[in-house]
Design a protein around this motif. Structure first.
Motif, PDB file in Angstrom:
ATOM      1  N   TYR A 154       0.837  -1.211   0.000  1.00 35.23           N
ATOM      2  CA  TYR A 154       0.000   0.000   0.000  1.00 35.23           C
ATOM      3  C   TYR A 154       0.871   1.261   0.000  1.00 35.23           C
ATOM      4  CZ  TYR A 154      -2.247   3.818   2.603  1.00 35.23           C
ATOM      5  OH  TYR A 154      -2.666   5.041   3.038  1.00 35.23           O
ATOM      6  N   LEU A 155       1.933   1.268   0.811  1.00 34.95           N
ATOM      7  CA  LEU A 155       2.825   2.429   0.851  1.00 34.95           C
ATOM      8  C   LEU A 155       3.485   2.658  -0.504  1.00 34.95           C
ATOM      9  CD1 LEU A 155       4.669   2.052   4.289  1.00 34.95           C
ATOM     10  CD2 LEU A 155       2.762   3.565   3.732  1.00 34.95           C
ATOM     11  N   SER A 156       3.907   1.592  -1.156  1.00 36.61           N
ATOM     12  CA  SER A 156       4.635   1.712  -2.425  1.00 36.61           C
ATOM     13  C   SER A 156       3.746   2.217  -3.556  1.00 36.61           C
ATOM     14  CB  SER A 156       5.243   0.365  -2.799  1.00 36.61           C
ATOM     15  OG  SER A 156       4.224  -0.607  -3.049  1.00 36.61           O
ATOM     16  N   THR A 157       2.440   2.037  -3.440  1.00 43.69           N
ATOM     17  CA  THR A 157       1.536   2.476  -4.516  1.00 43.69           C
ATOM     18  C   THR A 157       0.827   3.793  -4.215  1.00 43.69           C
ATOM     19  OG1 THR A 157      -0.230   1.118  -3.554  1.00 43.69           O
ATOM     20  CG2 THR A 157       1.107   0.118  -5.273  1.00 43.69           C
ATOM     21  N   ALA A 158       0.544   4.093  -2.945  1.00 47.12           N
ATOM     22  CA  ALA A 158      -0.266   5.271  -2.609  1.00 47.12           C
ATOM     23  C   ALA A 158       0.561   6.516  -2.326  1.00 47.12           C
ATOM     24  CB  ALA A 158      -1.152   4.957  -1.397  1.00 47.12           C
ATOM     25  N   LEU A 159       1.742   6.370  -1.722  1.00 50.75           N
ATOM     26  CA  LEU A 159       2.514   7.544  -1.308  1.00 50.75           C
ATOM     27  C   LEU A 159       3.276   8.239  -2.443  1.00 50.75           C
ATOM     28  CD1 LEU A 159       3.900   6.577   2.202  1.00 50.75           C
ATOM     29  CD2 LEU A 159       2.007   8.105   1.637  1.00 50.75           C
ATOM     30  N   VAL A 163     -11.042  15.697   5.428  1.00 55.02           N
ATOM     31  CA  VAL A 163      -9.985  16.008   4.454  1.00 55.02           C
ATOM     32  C   VAL A 163     -10.603  16.423   3.125  1.00 55.02           C
ATOM     33  CG1 VAL A 163      -7.945  15.097   3.287  1.00 55.02           C
ATOM     34  CG2 VAL A 163      -8.467  14.365   5.617  1.00 55.02           C
ATOM     35  N   ASP A 164     -11.667  15.737   2.714  1.00 53.23           N
ATOM     36  CA  ASP A 164     -12.345  16.074   1.455  1.00 53.23           C
ATOM     37  C   ASP A 164     -12.883  17.499   1.465  1.00 53.23           C
ATOM     38  OD1 ASP A 164     -11.857  13.642   0.288  1.00 53.23           O
ATOM     39  OD2 ASP A 164     -13.730  12.743   0.968  1.00 53.23           O
ATOM     40  N   GLU A 170      -6.465  14.106  -6.159  1.00 50.34           N
ATOM     41  CA  GLU A 170      -6.631  12.673  -6.416  1.00 50.34           C
ATOM     42  C   GLU A 170      -5.612  11.849  -5.629  1.00 50.34           C
ATOM     43  OE1 GLU A 170      -9.024  11.247  -7.958  1.00 50.34           O
ATOM     44  OE2 GLU A 170      -9.978  13.087  -8.669  1.00 50.34           O
ATOM     45  N   ALA A 171      -4.387  12.381  -5.484  1.00 52.64           N
ATOM     46  CA  ALA A 171      -3.362  11.656  -4.721  1.00 52.64           C
ATOM     47  C   ALA A 171      -3.740  11.559  -3.250  1.00 52.64           C
ATOM     48  CB  ALA A 171      -2.010  12.354  -4.882  1.00 52.64           C
ATOM     49  N   VAL A 172      -4.267  12.647  -2.696  1.00 54.76           N
ATOM     50  CA  VAL A 172      -4.731  12.620  -1.304  1.00 54.76           C
ATOM     51  C   VAL A 172      -5.868  11.614  -1.143  1.00 54.76           C
ATOM     52  CG1 VAL A 172      -5.870  13.976   0.494  1.00 54.76           C
ATOM     53  CG2 VAL A 172      -4.016  14.985  -0.817  1.00 54.76           C
ATOM     54  N   LYS A 173      -6.774  11.628  -2.096  1.00 50.60           N
ATOM     55  CA  LYS A 173      -7.892  10.683  -2.068  1.00 50.60           C
ATOM     56  C   LYS A 173      -7.396   9.242  -2.144  1.00 50.60           C
ATOM     57  CE  LYS A 173     -12.478  10.265  -2.316  1.00 50.60           C
ATOM     58  NZ  LYS A 173     -13.420  10.861  -1.345  1.00 50.60           N
ATOM     59  N   GLY A 174      -6.372   9.014  -2.953  1.00 57.60           N
ATOM     60  CA  GLY A 174      -5.838   7.662  -3.097  1.00 57.60           C
ATOM     61  C   GLY A 174      -5.211   7.134  -1.818  1.00 57.60           C
ATOM     62  N   VAL A 175      -4.503   8.014  -1.086  1.00 59.26           N
ATOM     63  CA  VAL A 175      -3.907   7.590   0.185  1.00 59.26           C
ATOM     64  C   VAL A 175      -4.998   7.200   1.183  1.00 59.26           C
ATOM     65  CG1 VAL A 175      -2.545   8.361   2.169  1.00 59.26           C
ATOM     66  CG2 VAL A 175      -1.831   8.967  -0.138  1.00 59.26           C
ATOM     67  N   GLY A 218      -6.937   3.992  -0.029  1.00 58.71           N
ATOM     68  CA  GLY A 218      -6.099   2.808   0.139  1.00 58.71           C
ATOM     69  C   GLY A 218      -6.016   2.354   1.583  1.00 58.71           C
ATOM     70  N   LEU A 219      -5.938   3.330   2.514  1.00 59.65           N
ATOM     71  CA  LEU A 219      -5.878   2.969   3.931  1.00 59.65           C
ATOM     72  C   LEU A 219      -7.194   2.357   4.401  1.00 59.65           C
ATOM     73  CD1 LEU A 219      -4.222   2.983   6.501  1.00 59.65           C
ATOM     74  CD2 LEU A 219      -5.049   5.295   6.977  1.00 59.65           C
ATOM     75  N   VAL A 220      -8.314   2.892   3.921  1.00 58.22           N
ATOM     76  CA  VAL A 220      -9.624   2.329   4.281  1.00 58.22           C
ATOM     77  C   VAL A 220      -9.728   0.888   3.788  1.00 58.22           C
ATOM     78  CG1 VAL A 220     -12.111   2.497   3.896  1.00 58.22           C
ATOM     79  CG2 VAL A 220     -10.799   4.560   4.383  1.00 58.22           C
TER      80      VAL A 220
END
Length: 466
Positions: free
Chosen positions: A54-59, A160-161, A183-188, A191-193
């Protein structure tokens, strides 16, 4: 092996030898012997591996979008990345530790989060909304303290939204890089959810019977696995599961360490196939009575017309106190008013043109009315539905949570709404195709002080702009 069990061991070895000969004759290959590392927990637990993925794809999309916008945002994005990496240390420690009895054991890990959050800027300039969104994200890391964290994460993601939506509204047609940041913030967050939903739905998945105390683990250096015990087992277990294995189980049973340890002994009178079985003495399971909903006593119903004030008084009405749950008020003079107080679950149908209608301290009430000369007012209400079949110039909603107002075609363009200290307000009206449209009445506003003029201007929040 003792002299008492030696004959049993020889018999079992003979049986196993015969079975092995039969398998060889039938062409059946014996299963491979288990390796010396069989059952060892030297590998990484799945939820740690999943978090690394998850870290490698979202951050990376978040840090790259922050760097593309400004150097200050690059620092803030790096702080978010470092905090998320620090949570990996916690998860690695949790995978090897028992669940702590005191939440204070988690404080060393939160210290890292707070240090990184302090690196996020707080300037009131063009990057204010970006930094507020990144700052709110740090609250997501507190999911490790929540018993059922998924709902907590979804709710906090809305905070955050709120800030990223402002960025979207401001730059949606002018700067694609700003939208990429959102979109990047949304992805993080998303992904955590998803990660928590799959691996930690009921809370952090600590190790069962873990040998490490989490309070001794450090957030900066993940704890090492406990060294394997070098003590020799008291009874050797054969790799092929022969007589040695059976004797080992017999030895466990005699010492109280077998799989049956702790199970309740079944006596003869509890065994159904024995004559001693006392079936008539079996416990009778009684069905639990459903909980009876407590009926709220509103007082005696009141429905009367008072000449003084030309007012209809409707009080303490419920669905049970009226036929079909509907009470009809026949207004014969436009000067008459209708006052509805402390009614619940009923429908009040006001027929005829009246001067005004007041709905006070009512719950789950439906009010239908024809034309009103002055105002339809609600106060201290909950879950109200109002319908105007004629024309009403004004609707006032005060201290009311949940109010849906239906307007007729004639009054839709005329009626004004005055609201205060209220929430969940909606208005519905028919369009040119007689299909009802519905919109929310704003509850959030932006206020700006003009120091030079000494005035305050107010605008509707951007949340209601689309």
């Amino acid at each position: 092996m003792s002299s008492s069990t030696a004959p049993l061991g020889e018999t079992l070895d003979s049986i196993l030898a015969r079975l092995s000969a039969l398998e060889s004759g039938a062409g059946i290959k014996p299963p491979p012997a288990p390796s010396s590392s069989s059952g060892a927990t030297t590998g990484e637990v799945p939820f740690v591996t999943a978090y690394k993925k998850y870290l490698s794809t979202a951050l990376p999309p978040l840090t790259s979008s922050c760097s593309a916008l400004s150097s200050r945002l690059a620092t803030s994005g790096s702080a978010v990345s470092s905090a998320w990496d620090a949570q990996l240390n916690f998860l690695e420690a949790a995978s090897k530790s028992k669940k702590p009895s005191d939440q204070n054991a988690l404080q060393p890990f939160f210290k890292v989060y707070m240090e990184e959050k302090g690196k996020v800027g707080r300037e009131r300039d063009e990057w204010e909304n970006h930094e507020k969104a990144l700052g709110e994200m740090f609250g997501l890391l507190q999911w490790i303290m929540i018993p059922k964290p998924k709902d907590y994460l979804v709710e906090l993601s809305g905070a955050v939204d709120f800030w990223t939506n402002k960025i979207r509204v401001q730059y949606k047609k002018t700067d694609p890089q700003q939208i990429e940041f959102c979109e990047a913030v949304k992805g993080v967050m998303a992904g955590l959810v998803s990660y928590v939903k799959e691996y930690h739905l009921a809370g952090v998945s600590y190790k069962m019977n873990g040998g490490i105390d989490l309070s001794s683990a450090s957030a900066s250096a993940p704890p090492k696995a406990a060294p394997a015990s070098t003590a020799k087992p008291k009874v050797a277990v054969g790799g092929g599961g022969g007589a040695g294995g059976l004797l080992a189980e017999l030895s466990k049973k005699s010492t109280g360490d077998s799989a049956a340890t702790g199970l309740k002994k079944v006596t003869k009178d509890q065994q159904t196939w024995r004559k001693e079985f006392g079936g008539e003495k079996a416990a009778v399971v009684t069905a639990k009575k459903p909980a009876v909903k407590k009926k709220v006593d509103l007082g005696p119903p009141v429905f009367e017309f008072r000449d003084q004030g030309m007012k209809w008084i409707v009080e303490n009405q419920t669905a049970e106190s009226n036929p079909n749950g509907v009470l009809t008020v026949e207004v014969t003079d436009p000067k008459q008013q209708v006052y509805i107080y402390k009614c619940e679950g009923a429908t009040i149908d006001i027929k005829g043109k009246c001067k005004g209608v007041v709905v006070d301290t009512c719950k789950k009430l439906n009010v239908l009315c024809d034309s009103i000369i002055s105002c339809l007012e609600t106060v201290n209400g909950r879950n109200l539905k109002l319908q105007i079949r004629g024309v009403c110039p004004s609707v006032a909603v005060d201290k009311t949570d949940g109010c849906l107002t239906y307007l007729s075609r004639e009054t839709a363009g005329v009626t004004t709404f005055v609201t205060s200290k209220s929430s969940e307000m909606n208005v519905s009206w028919p369009d040119e195709n007689d299909e009802y449209q519905e919109k929310a009445i704003p509850e959030q506003f932006q206020h700006k002080l003009d120091v030079g003029k000494g005035t305050i201007s107010s605008d509707i929040s951007d949340l209601y702009s689309h």
